[in-house]
Write an enzyme that holds these catalytic residues in place. Structure first.
Site, short mmCIF file in Angstrom:
data_model
loop_
_atom_site.label_atom_id
_atom_site.label_comp_id
_atom_site.label_asym_id
_atom_site.label_seq_id
_atom_site.Cartn_x
_atom_site.Cartn_y
_atom_site.Cartn_z
N LEU A 57 -20.67 9.79 52.48
CA LEU A 57 -19.55 9.27 51.62
C LEU A 57 -19.66 10.32 50.03
O LEU A 57 -20.41 10.57 49.61
CB LEU A 57 -19.27 8.00 50.98
CG LEU A 57 -19.23 7.22 51.55
CD1 LEU A 57 -19.44 5.82 50.98
CD2 LEU A 57 -18.33 7.17 52.44
N HIS A 109 -13.64 9.55 49.39
CA HIS A 109 -13.82 8.49 49.74
C HIS A 109 -13.87 7.52 48.59
O HIS A 109 -13.09 6.33 48.95
CB HIS A 109 -15.22 8.32 50.67
CG HIS A 109 -15.57 9.40 51.16
ND1 HIS A 109 -16.31 9.80 51.75
CD2 HIS A 109 -14.61 9.55 52.38
CE1 HIS A 109 -16.07 10.89 53.46
NE2 HIS A 109 -15.22 9.91 53.59
N GLN A 137 -14.51 9.26 68.93
CA GLN A 137 -12.96 10.12 69.16
C GLN A 137 -14.12 11.37 68.02
O GLN A 137 -13.09 13.10 67.76
CB GLN A 137 -12.37 9.92 67.32
CG GLN A 137 -13.62 9.77 66.10
CD GLN A 137 -13.14 9.21 64.74
OE1 GLN A 137 -12.48 7.75 64.37
NE2 GLN A 137 -12.62 9.94 64.05
N GLY A 163 -6.40 8.75 53.59
CA GLY A 163 -6.56 10.15 52.95
C GLY A 163 -5.36 10.35 52.97
O GLY A 163 -6.00 11.18 54.74
N GLN A 164 -4.80 11.17 52.33
CA GLN A 164 -3.64 12.52 53.06
C GLN A 164 -4.20 13.25 53.52
O GLN A 164 -3.62 15.03 53.84
CB GLN A 164 -2.51 12.89 51.46
CG GLN A 164 -1.60 11.58 51.47
CD GLN A 164 -0.75 12.57 49.78
OE1 GLN A 164 -1.28 13.00 49.28
NE2 GLN A 164 -0.81 11.43 49.86
N GLN A 224 -3.43 11.95 60.79
CA GLN A 224 -4.15 11.08 61.04
C GLN A 224 -3.20 9.56 59.62
O GLN A 224 -3.31 8.58 60.87
CB GLN A 224 -6.02 10.48 60.86
CG GLN A 224 -6.34 9.29 60.58
CD GLN A 224 -8.05 9.61 60.13
OE1 GLN A 224 -8.80 10.04 60.99
NE2 GLN A 224 -8.12 9.57 59.26
N SER A 267 -17.21 15.62 54.38
CA SER A 267 -18.27 15.51 54.89
C SER A 267 -19.32 16.58 55.26
O SER A 267 -20.53 17.10 55.27
CB SER A 267 -18.14 14.01 56.11
OG SER A 267 -17.52 13.18 55.06
N ARG A 268 -18.26 17.55 55.57
CA ARG A 268 -18.16 18.18 56.35
C ARG A 268 -18.88 19.94 55.94
O ARG A 268 -19.02 21.06 56.23
CB ARG A 268 -18.04 18.85 57.57
CG ARG A 268 -17.10 17.70 58.98
CD ARG A 268 -16.33 18.20 60.12
NE ARG A 268 -16.50 17.45 61.29
CZ ARG A 268 -16.08 16.37 61.46
NH1 ARG A 268 -14.72 16.44 61.11
NH2 ARG A 268 -16.02 15.76 62.28
P1 AMP Z 1 -13.72 10.40 57.07
O1 AMP Z 1 -15.38 9.60 56.15
O2 AMP Z 1 -14.30 11.60 56.61
O3 AMP Z 1 -13.07 10.16 58.58
O4 AMP Z 1 -12.64 9.60 55.80
C1 AMP Z 1 -12.36 8.47 56.46
C2 AMP Z 1 -11.53 8.13 54.80
O5 AMP Z 1 -11.48 9.03 53.29
C3 AMP Z 1 -9.87 9.19 55.26
O6 AMP Z 1 -8.89 8.31 55.22
C4 AMP Z 1 -9.93 10.64 55.00
O7 AMP Z 1 -9.05 11.32 54.98
C5 AMP Z 1 -10.37 9.90 53.59
N1 AMP Z 1 -11.35 11.54 52.74
C6 AMP Z 1 -11.99 12.32 53.25
N2 AMP Z 1 -11.47 13.97 52.86
C7 AMP Z 1 -10.63 13.52 51.08
C8 AMP Z 1 -9.99 13.97 50.01
N3 AMP Z 1 -11.19 15.31 50.00
N4 AMP Z 1 -9.88 13.29 49.72
C9 AMP Z 1 -8.97 11.73 50.18
N5 AMP Z 1 -9.43 11.19 51.12
C10 AMP Z 1 -10.26 11.73 51.73
#
Ligand code: AMP
Length: 288
Positions: A42, A46, A70, A157-158, A163, A196-197
């Site tokens: 996170l 997040h 995925q 998240g946008q 997605q 996260s990457r």
């Molecule tokens: P993930 O853990 O990468 O699958 O992301 C989980 C959620 O967090 C998804 O809905 C993402 O779009 C959102 N998210 C990831 N990075 C960001 C960011 N920089 N700003 C806002 N939301 C994010």
């Protein structure tokens, strides 16, 4: 320690925990349950989703599940960052009620044989072209998360714009009784979208990574001023390549259908980009 969210590892335990939440959510002072689906590791992006969830709902559930279906075999499932204890500290500080963290065997037990196959925005020729496994995996796991938790709101998240469109349409098409809420992208000061990457980036790669956002911003301004979309996209693509990226796509699409778009008058327009710097693949997007 006192406010540590309860950690649920099985569907049975989750269901048991959700029943009183649903009751509390129906009380006068509450407005239900919000789910924030994540793969853990996170960051502030997040946590923004969690903060928005807290504003809307009386109970907040965060799921942490690195979803194997995925990822393609060539992708980073094995090395994807896993930081559960640090994540728990952040979620405790935000007073999250529960963390839904099933194992892969709990999510996909022996004999699992059903998949959700999204179309429309999921076949737009963006992420789906480079990650053909991705949206089938996402749609299937998100449907399961929705039926497992039965939230009233789900925060996405946008940042992962395609997605967000796919999940929004899927919830509508399947009459899932919840509202999907899109939250604006949280960025570093220099514009790089939190991900996260980003931990994979070397110092040199990190220094050029904000190019993606810079090009999106400049391109959006030029399109708004009336410059031809095709030319703006071509020049943007060239800037990204010159910075050292291997570009997968830079595209102007209709913000809802994600279909190709030729003119501002057919908008609203969303610009979407995906590119690799070294071994790390980054995505970003911006509204015009
Ligand atoms: P993930 O853990 O990468 O699958 O992301 C989980 C959620 O967090 C998804 O809905 C993402 O779009 C959102 N998210 C990831 N990075 C960001 C960011 N920089 N700003 C806002 N939301 C994010």
């Amino acid at each position: 320690m006192t406010n540590r969210p309860q950690v649920l590892r099985t569907v049975t335990a989750l269901r048991r925990a959700m029943a009183p939440y649903r009751k509390a959510g129906q009380s006068k002072s509450g407005f239900g349950i919000a789910l924030v689906p994540t793969m853990g590791a996170l960051h502030a992006g997040h946590l923004k989703l969690v903060a928005e969830a807290k504003k809307r709902a009386r109970r907040v559930v965060v799921s942490i599940f690195v979803n194997p279906t995925q990822f393609a075999p060539t992708e980073d499932f094995g090395s994807y960052p896993r930081t559960f204890e640090t994540d728990m500290k952040a979620l405790t500080a935000l007073k999250v009620d529960a963390v839904w963290a099933p194992t892969a065997a709990e999510m996909y037990p022996e004999g699992f044989a059903t998949r959700v196959a999204p179309e429309g925005a999921a076949l737009a020729g963006l992420e789906d072209k480079f990650r053909p496994h991705f949206f089938g995996g996402v749609a299937t796991v998100v449907t399961k998360l929705f039926t497992q938790v039965s939230p009233d709101f789900a925060m996405f998240g946008q940042k992962d714009y395609q997605q967000l469109r796919v999940v929004t349409q899927m919830a509508k098409d399947l009459d899932l009784p919840l509202k999907v809420i899109g939250i604006p992208t949280v960025r570093e000061k220099d514009g790089l979208a939190l991900s996260s990457r980003n931990v994979y980036l070397s110092d040199a790669e990190r220094a050029v990574a904000p190019t993606l956002h810079r090009v999106l911003k400049a391109s959006a301004q030029r399109i708004k001023r009336g410059e031809p979309i095709e030319m703006v996209m071509e020049e943007g693509a060239s800037d990204i390549r010159h910075a050292g990226f291997a570009l997968d796509y830079l595209e102007a699409r209709h913000a809802l259908s994600l279909k190709p778009i030729a003119s501002v008058k057919d908008g609203p327009i969303r610009l979407l980009v995906a590119a690799k710097i070294g071994k790390t693949r980054l995505i970003d997007n911006l509204g015009v």
